[in-house]
Design a protein around this motif. Structure first.
Motif, short mmCIF file in Angstrom:
data_model
loop_
_atom_site.label_atom_id
_atom_site.label_comp_id
_atom_site.label_asym_id
_atom_site.label_seq_id
_atom_site.Cartn_x
_atom_site.Cartn_y
_atom_site.Cartn_z
N PRO A 276 -12.49 3.81 1.91
CA PRO A 276 -13.02 2.83 0.97
C PRO A 276 -12.83 3.30 -0.46
CG PRO A 276 -14.64 3.43 2.63
CD PRO A 276 -13.49 4.35 2.81
N ARG B 5 -11.37 -6.23 0.14
CA ARG B 5 -12.78 -6.62 0.07
C ARG B 5 -12.98 -7.86 -0.79
NH1 ARG B 5 -16.40 -2.81 2.14
NH2 ARG B 5 -15.36 -0.85 2.61
N LEU C 235 -2.47 5.12 11.86
CA LEU C 235 -3.48 5.11 12.92
C LEU C 235 -4.15 3.73 12.98
CD1 LEU C 235 -4.11 7.68 14.57
CD2 LEU C 235 -6.22 7.87 13.27
N TYR D 272 8.00 7.77 10.28
CA TYR D 272 7.40 8.23 11.53
C TYR D 272 8.27 7.79 12.70
CZ TYR D 272 3.23 8.87 8.62
OH TYR D 272 2.35 9.25 7.65
N GLY E 61 2.40 12.27 -1.81
CA GLY E 61 2.91 12.59 -0.48
C GLY E 61 4.13 11.75 -0.15
N ILE E 62 5.01 12.30 0.70
CA ILE E 62 6.26 11.61 1.05
C ILE E 62 5.95 10.26 1.69
CG2 ILE E 62 8.28 11.73 2.55
CD1 ILE E 62 8.44 14.68 1.95
N PRO F 39 3.21 17.28 -4.70
CA PRO F 39 2.37 16.35 -3.93
C PRO F 39 0.88 16.53 -4.20
CG PRO F 39 3.07 18.16 -2.54
CD PRO F 39 3.70 18.40 -3.88
N ALA G 196 -20.24 3.38 2.61
CA ALA G 196 -19.21 2.40 2.95
C ALA G 196 -19.83 1.18 3.64
CB ALA G 196 -18.14 3.04 3.84
N SER H 254 -2.37 16.67 9.25
CA SER H 254 -1.20 16.27 8.47
C SER H 254 -0.90 17.24 7.34
CB SER H 254 -1.43 14.89 7.86
OG SER H 254 -1.73 13.98 8.86
N VAL I 253 0.12 18.02 3.70
CA VAL I 253 -0.21 17.21 2.52
C VAL I 253 1.03 16.60 1.89
CG1 VAL I 253 -0.24 19.21 1.00
CG2 VAL I 253 -1.41 17.14 0.32
N GLU I 254 2.16 17.30 1.95
CA GLU I 254 3.35 16.78 1.28
C GLU I 254 4.14 15.81 2.15
OE1 GLU I 254 6.08 19.69 -0.07
OE2 GLU I 254 7.39 18.21 -1.02
N THR I 255 4.47 16.24 3.35
CA THR I 255 5.36 15.42 4.17
C THR I 255 4.61 14.47 5.08
OG1 THR I 255 5.36 17.05 5.95
CG2 THR I 255 7.05 17.28 4.26
N GLY I 256 3.32 14.72 5.30
CA GLY I 256 2.57 13.88 6.22
C GLY I 256 2.87 14.21 7.68
N PRO J 20 -3.20 11.63 18.72
CA PRO J 20 -3.38 10.96 17.43
C PRO J 20 -4.70 11.33 16.76
CG PRO J 20 -3.35 9.36 19.25
CD PRO J 20 -2.99 10.68 19.83
N ALA K 165 -4.37 14.08 14.37
CA ALA K 165 -3.40 13.94 13.30
C ALA K 165 -4.02 14.25 11.94
CB ALA K 165 -2.81 12.54 13.30
N ASP K 166 -5.32 14.06 11.80
CA ASP K 166 -5.96 14.40 10.53
C ASP K 166 -6.83 15.64 10.64
OD1 ASP K 166 -5.08 12.58 8.49
OD2 ASP K 166 -5.87 11.04 9.81
N ASN L 179 -15.08 6.13 15.57
CA ASN L 179 -15.07 5.37 16.83
C ASN L 179 -14.15 6.04 17.84
OD1 ASN L 179 -16.76 3.52 15.66
ND2 ASN L 179 -15.09 2.18 15.01
N GLU M 7 -3.48 23.28 -0.34
CA GLU M 7 -2.92 22.30 -1.24
C GLU M 7 -2.69 22.90 -2.62
OE1 GLU M 7 -5.21 18.64 -0.86
OE2 GLU M 7 -4.31 18.01 -2.77
#
Lengths: 317, 505
Positions: A23, A32, A58, A88, A143-144, A167, B47, B185, B187-190, B199, B202-203, B411, B451
């Motif tokens: 957010p 929003r 995701l 990806y 970031g790329i 980055p 949020a 991930s 930081v630069e290329t993901g 999955p 992934a973070d 979730n 980073e």
């Protein structure tokens, strides 16, 4: 199953719009503002669900697997529904095959920004300076594959340079670095940049779209400033999972389009510097065409970047 | 000075309207509740409540959201003290002495001193924001990537110093935390690193997952272990007094002062400022204490200092937002979102264009701190009574609450399973006398450290001397080195003594 009467009853309950970012960012804010107005014309609550992770893929993957009943939508953008394809290789969804386009919500123009003591006075001098000093310059990006990355990549192709890309986790931290003078320049969405340009903490060379922005009347377009070939913008659009009945897509498209005509919505979007799509750009077909053309444009650009880690050439140093 | 007074008068004029007082109270109440419930984080709550604020006037909306944010800092310490589960990364250190105090039947004073320390820190920080907002922003701007990296190094050294037992084990835990932070991930290329195609990885590992696992679940497993009967009876020991004694207050007062100062300075730095502040405050107390061995065994300064520091930092983190329009953390980013939705473009111009908004918010923070103290002190009795709930009821309740909390973040059922795994790891670590707190700090600071290391090297074109040639960075590294030597010295001396003693024998 959803019968033919679906559109007549829809929506019976709350509609959820998935936002693929945390957010507070531009995509979230635009989603929003528009969904609050859509809720009024749909007569139901429209909830925002932020699903964060893997550059937004995701969330898009989740949305592609959601029930195609019109109750789950996604606010996709240039990253999730175009740039992700070359970036990806194992992407679990495809932007065109797994989604029904609903409507383009907003475009955000790109501005070329630099630290306030960066020597060039205008875009022509900027081009010459960047060519002459490539080795020493640091360019911030998020970031790329991010909007800022892709935009400056296009700019650098035109200038024929490969400066060092630095980055950042997001454009917020990148902006802080630019204000502090740690990096030399960057290509950012106008949304983030306007207040800092107006307060003189950073300078703007040009806006990469055909007309000037009302929120930055003194910043010339790239065409006016002598680099007409450089056009760049990010976009945010609404998608539904593949198989959502056409009658519902039409209904949702009308609600979104109606929201974009609302005065308060237009005011808040324009205050952000966002460009509101013209009526003919809001149709599902127009969005389908946009997604297809963006994938075609970005794939050759980003393929190299995505494969750079496997020993191929980096597009930037 | 006249300016300041007229500004504050304007602010209090805005904040003292009945409607805004009500928003402030709601924010503070919700924040406390969120802080107390393990797993439900501030970011998620802000949020969720964001849509409700759309219909409110902008000042009221921001006052309420700000209330939730600093209210959660108050509440976050409650679970740390009572059940050894840090609700936020900033209250990890509070578990060290806070939970020990609770086990000794002194949960009441621990909770009360946390609230009092937070209050003092909040008041001081509010004044600082009003007086020093501008100059402090300049300090934050002097922090480039090299300085951040060195600050992170210093932060990790704090974790070594605060460890009770072996220095080597503490370093091992920090390194383990750093390694865990590498998952996720790039930081630069993901590109996904060490995620094995899952999955949900992934973070990387979320703070809440690891914290619930190694602190919450592991603590419960340990308590169910038949070998720890002793501990169980300790907790059931009668609670002696709800409020701190005069001696407690005298002991805690200087710690609150030092914690506030450290927190206020480190809070303005984007990123891990508040986390480092709480660790730094604890380390400082332990270093200057006459009997450092009291720490980790229920020292009241060990609760007072970090709790003051994290609250001061939570408040001064508004400075970059209000003066630069740049959010230093995820909650602040949400505040920016709330502002833009109300048609206020955050940035350096807000202070000039909408002074009533900025000063109203600053004034409301002070009012909010008063409210929080009034809300929290009477609640101490209720929280402490929770400890009398028999374990056969309390444990399943904590496990279920934690599981719901973890699930609600993304979730994701995988997250709950991961937390279970970390629970087992945590149990093993406790059994082997490894402390989990340094690992958690490594996990939180790891990504920021990586980073900034990469960024600093990139900007310097790979020249690693940049960390020692920039004065600010060099001094931070020097302090880190000094602290490390101080931490290792006692054990070295002991070894040397042994060496000298042996031949005589």
């Amino acid at each position: 199953m959803i019968g033919p009467a679906a559109a007549a009853d829809y929506p019976l309950r709350q509609v959820t719009v998935i936002v693929p970012f945390a957010p507070g960012g531009p995509t979230d804010t635009v989603a929003r503002i528009i969904s609050a107005q859509m809720a009024k014309s749909l007569g139901q609550k429209v909830a925002i669900e932020n699903v964060v992770g893997a550059g937004g893929t995701l969330a898009a993957s989740l949305a592609s697997r959601a029930a195609a009943d019109g109750y789950t939508l996604i606010a996709g953008h240039m990253g999730t529904h175009a740039a992700a394809v070359p970036l990806y290789p194992g992407l679990s969804y495809h932007p065109t095959r797994d989604f029904e386009p609903v409507a383009l919500l907003a475009g955000t123009p790109i501005v070329i920004l630099a630290r306030k003591d960066f020597p060039p006075k205008n875009l022509e001098e900027f081009a010459a300076y960047v060519r002459a000093n490539t080795e020493r310059l640091n360019v911030a990006h998020a970031g790329i594959g991010s909007v800022s990355y892709v935009s400056c990549l296009v700019l650098h192709r035109q200038l024929g340079v490969k400066p060092t890309g630095v980055p950042f986790g997001g454009m917020g931290p990148a902006m802080k670095a630019l204000i502090a003078g740690e990096v030399d320049y960057m290509c950012d969405q106008i949304v983030n940049a306007v207040p800092h340009i107006n307060s003189g903490k950073i300078k703007a060379y040009a806006i990469a779209m055909p007309t000037r922005s009302p929120s930055l009347p003194n910043v010339p377009t790239t065409a006016e400033a002598g680099l007409p070939g450089f056009q760049a913008r990010a976009w945010i659009a609404m998608f539904a999972p593949k198989g959502t009945p056409p009658s519902l897509v039409v209904l949702l498209n009308a609600a979104a389009s109606h929201a974009l005509d609302d005065r308060a919505v237009r005011d808040s979007l324009q205050a952000l510097g966002a460009v509101i799509p013209a009526p003919e750009q809001r149709t599902p077909q127009a969005l389908a065409d946009l997604v297809a053309s963006e994938i075609d444009r970005l794939t050759p650009l980003l393929w190299q970047a995505a494969n750079a880690t496997n020993g191929h050439d980096q597009p930037w140093k | 000075m006249a300016d300041l007074i007229s500004n504050l008068a304007l602010g209090f004029g805005v904040a003292f309207t009945p409607v805004n007082l009500l928003f402030c109270l709601i924010g503070a109440l919700v924040g406390t509740l969120v802080g107390v419930l393990p797993g439900i984080g501030t970011v998620a709550t802000v949020a969720m409540l964001l849509p409700i604020t759309f219909g409110l006037p902008p000042v009221g909306a921001l006052i309420m959201l700000a209330g939730i944010y600093y209210g959660a800092q108050y509440g976050g310490s409650t679970t740390s003290i009572l059940v050894n589960i840090p609700g936020e990364a900033t209250s990890v250190v509070t578990t060290l002495d806070g939970f020990q105090m609770a086990q000794q039947g002194r949960a009441g004073p621990a909770l009360a001193i946390a609230a009092i320390g937070s209050f003092v820190a909040g008041c001081v920080a509010t004044v600082l924001i009003a007086v020093l907002g501008g100059p402090l922003t300049k300090l934050a701007q002097a922090f480039g990537p090299a300085e951040y990296f060195s600050l992170m190094v210093l932060g990790l050294v704090f974790a070594v110093v605060l460890a009770k037992g072996s220095v080597l084990k503490a370093i091992a835990m920090i390194v383990l935390g750093l390694l865990l932070s590498m998952v996720g991930s790039d930081v630069e290329t993901g590109a996904a690193r060490m995620s094995f195609g899952v999955p949900d990885l992934a973070d990387g590992f979320g703070f809440a997952i690891v914290a619930m696992g190694v602190f919450g679940f592991a603590e419960i497993i340990r308590n169910l272990d038949p070998g720890t009967d002793v501990n169980r009876s300790l907790v059931q020991r009668p609670v002696t007094g709800l409020m701190p004694t005069r001696k407690d207050l005298v002991d805690a007062a200087p710690a609150i002062g030092r914690g506030t100062a450290l927190g206020a300075i480190l809070g303005i730095l984007p990123g891990g400022g508040a986390v480092i502040a709480s660790f730094a405050a604890y380390t400082l107390e332990k270093k200057i204490a006459r009997v450092p061995s009291r720490f980790g065994r229920g020292a009241i300064e060990g609760v007072a200092a970090p709790e003051s520091a994290n609250n001061a930092a939570a408040q001064t983190s508004f400075i970059p937002l209000l003066t630069l329009g740049i959010p230093p953390n995820a909650v602040m980013a949400l505040m920016v979102g709330a502002m833009t939705i109300h048609g206020i473009v955050p940035g350096p111009m807000v202070l000039q264009n909408q002074p009533e908004l900025v000063w109203g918010m600053i004034a409301s923070m002070w009012i909010g701190n008063v409210m929080l103290l009034i809300i929290n002190l009477p609640l101490v009795g209720i929280w402490v009574r929770l400890l009398r709930v028999p374990y056969r009821l309390l444990f399943p309740a904590i496990v279920v609450l934690c599981a719901i909390g973890i699930y609600s973040i993304n979730n994701s059922p995988v997250d709950v399973v991961l937390a279970g795994g970390f629970g087992l790891l945590g149990y093993w670590l406790i059994k082997q006398d490894f402390e989990p707190a340094p690992m958690l700090l490594g996990l939180v600071l790891g990504p920021l450290m990586e980073e900034n290391l990469r960024r600093a090297l990139m900007i310097a074109r790979g020249d690693a001397t940049v960390f020692v040639t920039r004065p600010l960075s060099a001094s931070l590294l020097a302090v880190a080195l000094l602290l490390l030597i101080l931490a290792i010295l006692p054990s070295l001396r002991r070894k040397r003594d042994e060496v000298f003693v042996e031949p005589k024998d």
